[in-house]
Design an enzyme around this catalytic site. Structure first.
Site, PDB file in Angstrom:
ATOM      1  CG  HIS A 261      -2.077   0.914   1.137  1.00 22.66           C
ATOM      2  ND1 HIS A 261      -1.970   2.257   1.377  1.00 22.66           N
ATOM      3  CD2 HIS A 261      -3.369   0.677   0.800  1.00 22.66           C
ATOM      4  CE1 HIS A 261      -3.166   2.810   1.208  1.00 22.66           C
ATOM      5  NE2 HIS A 261      -4.026   1.886   0.850  1.00 22.66           N
ATOM      6  CG  ASP A 315      -8.462  -4.390  -2.695  1.00 22.56           C
ATOM      7  OD1 ASP A 315      -9.683  -4.284  -2.483  1.00 22.56           O
ATOM      8  OD2 ASP A 315      -7.790  -3.509  -3.257  1.00 22.56           O
TER       9      ASP A 315
HETATM   10  N1  ACO Z   1       4.130  -7.651  -4.190  1.00 24.71           N
HETATM   11  C1  ACO Z   1       5.469  -7.671  -4.300  1.00 24.71           C
HETATM   12  N2  ACO Z   1       6.238  -6.582  -4.172  1.00 24.71           N
HETATM   13  C2  ACO Z   1       5.622  -5.440  -3.901  1.00 24.71           C
HETATM   14  C3  ACO Z   1       4.222  -5.329  -3.769  1.00 24.71           C
HETATM   15  C4  ACO Z   1       3.477  -6.497  -3.923  1.00 24.71           C
HETATM   16  N3  ACO Z   1       2.140  -6.496  -3.822  1.00 24.71           N
HETATM   17  N4  ACO Z   1       3.884  -4.059  -3.520  1.00 24.71           N
HETATM   18  C5  ACO Z   1       5.020  -3.363  -3.501  1.00 24.71           C
HETATM   19  N5  ACO Z   1       6.073  -4.189  -3.732  1.00 24.71           N
HETATM   20  C6  ACO Z   1       7.491  -3.827  -3.773  1.00 24.71           C
HETATM   21  C7  ACO Z   1       7.827  -3.231  -5.127  1.00 24.71           C
HETATM   22  O1  ACO Z   1       8.245  -4.225  -6.029  1.00 24.71           O
HETATM   23  C8  ACO Z   1       8.909  -2.262  -4.764  1.00 24.71           C
HETATM   24  O2  ACO Z   1      10.093  -3.003  -4.535  1.00 24.71           O
HETATM   25  P1  ACO Z   1      11.549  -2.382  -4.918  1.00 24.71           P
HETATM   26  O3  ACO Z   1      11.683  -1.176  -4.020  1.00 24.71           O
HETATM   27  O4  ACO Z   1      12.476  -3.480  -4.587  1.00 24.71           O
HETATM   28  O5  ACO Z   1      11.461  -2.037  -6.356  1.00 24.71           O
HETATM   29  C9  ACO Z   1       8.481  -1.730  -3.392  1.00 24.71           C
HETATM   30  O6  ACO Z   1       7.696  -2.778  -2.820  1.00 24.71           O
HETATM   31  C10 ACO Z   1       7.649  -0.465  -3.484  1.00 24.71           C
HETATM   32  O7  ACO Z   1       6.581  -0.711  -4.385  1.00 24.71           O
HETATM   33  P2  ACO Z   1       5.783   0.399  -5.215  1.00 24.71           P
HETATM   34  O8  ACO Z   1       5.039  -0.266  -6.321  1.00 24.71           O
HETATM   35  O9  ACO Z   1       6.719   1.513  -5.546  1.00 24.71           O
HETATM   36  O10 ACO Z   1       4.794   0.902  -4.108  1.00 24.71           O
HETATM   37  P3  ACO Z   1       3.595   1.907  -4.347  1.00 24.71           P
HETATM   38  O11 ACO Z   1       3.379   2.585  -3.070  1.00 24.71           O
HETATM   39  O12 ACO Z   1       3.783   2.725  -5.561  1.00 24.71           O
HETATM   40  O13 ACO Z   1       2.384   0.900  -4.689  1.00 24.71           O
HETATM   41  C11 ACO Z   1       0.533  -0.518  -4.577  1.00 24.71           C
HETATM   42  C12 ACO Z   1       1.376   0.536  -3.842  1.00 24.71           C
HETATM   43  C13 ACO Z   1       0.088   0.002  -5.940  1.00 24.71           C
HETATM   44  C14 ACO Z   1      -0.727  -0.823  -3.756  1.00 24.71           C
HETATM   45  C15 ACO Z   1       1.387  -1.792  -4.727  1.00 24.71           C
HETATM   46  O14 ACO Z   1       1.768  -2.282  -3.458  1.00 24.71           O
HETATM   47  C16 ACO Z   1       0.675  -2.869  -5.520  1.00 24.71           C
HETATM   48  O15 ACO Z   1       0.682  -2.837  -6.763  1.00 24.71           O
HETATM   49  N6  ACO Z   1       0.042  -3.871  -4.832  1.00 24.71           N
HETATM   50  C17 ACO Z   1      -0.659  -4.922  -5.497  1.00 24.71           C
HETATM   51  C18 ACO Z   1      -2.051  -4.450  -5.987  1.00 24.71           C
HETATM   52  C19 ACO Z   1      -3.002  -4.203  -4.843  1.00 24.71           C
HETATM   53  O16 ACO Z   1      -3.166  -5.040  -3.952  1.00 24.71           O
HETATM   54  N7  ACO Z   1      -3.693  -3.037  -4.896  1.00 24.71           N
HETATM   55  C20 ACO Z   1      -4.695  -2.658  -3.882  1.00 24.71           C
HETATM   56  C21 ACO Z   1      -4.233  -1.516  -3.036  1.00 24.71           C
HETATM   57  S1  ACO Z   1      -5.392  -1.106  -1.772  1.00 24.71           S
HETATM   58  C22 ACO Z   1      -6.591  -0.196  -2.562  1.00 24.71           C
HETATM   59  O17 ACO Z   1      -6.359   0.415  -3.583  1.00 24.71           O
HETATM   60  C23 ACO Z   1      -7.950  -0.123  -1.972  1.00 24.71           C
END
Ligand code: ACO
Length: 387
Positions: A261, A315
């Site tokens: 998140h 979620d």
């Molecule tokens: N699985 C594996 N790795 C992850 C995940 C994940 N679900 N989420 C973040 N990371 C890792 C990234 O690969 C990144 O790693 P790095 O620094 O080694 O490159 C680091 O954590 C930061 O990730 P970002 O994508 O930059 O984090 P951001 O804050 O932009 O994204 C998000 C948040 C979009 C929710 C992301 O965690 C994601 O895509 N999760 C999966 C989809 C999801 O469950 N969405 C629902 C969110 S809740 C809602 O909207 C109601």
């Protein structure tokens, strides 16, 4: 005026002042009007929470009863809206049907002065009352059935599940659904709420405000991750496959759906509540192998990614709960919208009280002083194959 650095997605840039909700992502705190979400999930109801969000304080018994009664008697939709839903393609996405029908409400309820408290109240009541009816009606008509009329004697959550499934749910199932609505009702200034604020700031009608927020919520980067979680759990197929599946996904730098998140760096407080409800729901309505797989996924992901602050978000368990309640997967996001209408309306009302139209600036990266070339002198462009 100070020239600010451009931040894609406006990350970290305040776009409003608000006293509606508060999130602390490091400590896993979510409060609505200062009240912890755990308290509201345990003791309140979605309608009371909507009142709290929109009017800023908990209602008295009398205020709550009259708000609930008004909503109860405004659940029916105009027959023209029912007819309109029948004309939509059966395979159209329910979010598109909802966006169109929410906007259509504006055709029926004349736009009035936005400083008239009676108009604000009527719009709040109508939107909270009619959106679930329209979601359930589209579900029925796309299956070739007549829409089911709301039953006045049923409470909000029970009535929605009844209109959707033609069955009166158990009191526990209705309570679980009501808590799900509470958990999704508000979450500070996310994309759909920002969209609602921008639309509200033009002083258009509240039906247009909600329709624009629904359109924004429909995108896969916002609503919809819970559908993806179920697809992932199905792909995994068994508890034994979890570890290798997760390890492979992490090696390939693919996201694990339902984890991570932008704000929360610990387990989302809403996921904690949803998980305990899922556990009780499965013990009441029968176990689910996907819940067992989900528990193992959480264990393995925490072991592998917990140090990076990646934990289950709201979620991760909500899709499992909705499916157990008999809700089709593509209605998960419309249900998110049913709940979030409360937050959007709270932000609409707050925006009206301090309104200034949103008109940000941009950093221009284009050309200047270019000549106008007559069409006969323009060079043919290469096609996409480079010819
Ligand atoms: N699985 C594996 N790795 C992850 C995940 C994940 N679900 N989420 C973040 N990371 C890792 C990234 O690969 C990144 O790693 P790095 O620094 O080694 O490159 C680091 O954590 C930061 O990730 P970002 O994508 O930059 O984090 P951001 O804050 O932009 O994204 C998000 C948040 C979009 C929710 C992301 O965690 C994601 O895509 N999760 C999966 C989809 C999801 O469950 N969405 C629902 C969110 S809740 C809602 O909207 C109601």
């Amino acid at each position: 005026m100070t020239v600010c650095e451009y931040k894609p997605g406006l990350e970290g840039i305040p776009a409003a002042q608000s006293s509606i909700s508060y999130v602390n992502g490091l400590e896993g705190i979510l409060e609505y009007r200062g009240i912890p979400i755990q308290e509201l999930a345990t003791h309140s109801s979605f309608i009371e929470v909507a009142y709290l969000l929109i009017w800023g304080e908990l209602p008295t018994q009398e205020e709550l009863e009259s708000f609930e009664t008004e909503i109860r008697y405004h659940r029916r939709m105009k027959y023209q809206i029912g007819d309109m839903l029948k004309l939509f393609p059966n395979d159209g996405h329910p979010m598109d049907a909802l966006q169109t029908s929410a906007a259509a409400l504006g055709l029926f309820y004349a736009r009035r002065a936005l400083d008239d408290p009676a108009y604000i109240r009527q719009a709040v009541v109508r939107l909270l009352a009619k959106i679930p009816t329209m979601v359930a009606a589209f579900q029925m008509v796309r299956k070739g059935n007549y829409a089911i009329m709301p039953k006045d004697e049923l409470d909000y959550a029970t009535n929605f599940l009844y209109m959707l499934t033609e069955k009166i749910p158990t009191p526990y199932a209705a309570k679980v659904f009501d808590v799900c609505l509470t958990l999704h009702a508000e979450h500070t200034i996310n994309a759909s709420t920002f969209s609602a604020l921008v639309t509200a700031s033009t002083l258009t009608d509240p039906y247009a405000v909600v329709a624009s927020a629904v359109g924004t919520l429909a995108g896969p980067l916002h609503g919809g991750a819970n559908e993806e979680v179920l697809i992932m759990l199905e792909e995994i197929g068994s508890v034994e496959n979890v570890r290798s599946y997760i390890e492979t996904r992490i090696e390939k730098k693919e996201k694990i759906m339902g984890f991570g998140h932008r704000v929360y760096k610990v387990k989302d407080p809403r996921a904690i509540i949803l998980q305990s409800m899922a556990e009780q729901l499965f013990s009441e309505l029968g176990s689910d192998k996907y819940y067992d797989i989900a528990l193992e996924v959480e264990k393995v992901v925490e072991e592998k990614l917990g140090a990076k602050g990646i934990y289950p978000n709201v979620d991760f368990y909500s899709g499992l709960v909705y499916r157990k309640l008999g809700i089709p997967d593509d209605l998960f996001t419309p249900i998110f919208a049913i709940a979030r209408v409360a937050g959007w309306l709270a932000h609409w009302k707050e925006q009206l009280s301090v309104n200034r139209i949103f008109r940000p600036t941009q950093v221009y990266t284009g050309l200047h002083d270019m000549p106008y070339i007559p069409i006969s002198e323009r060079m043919a462009k290469a096609d996409s194959n480079g010819h």
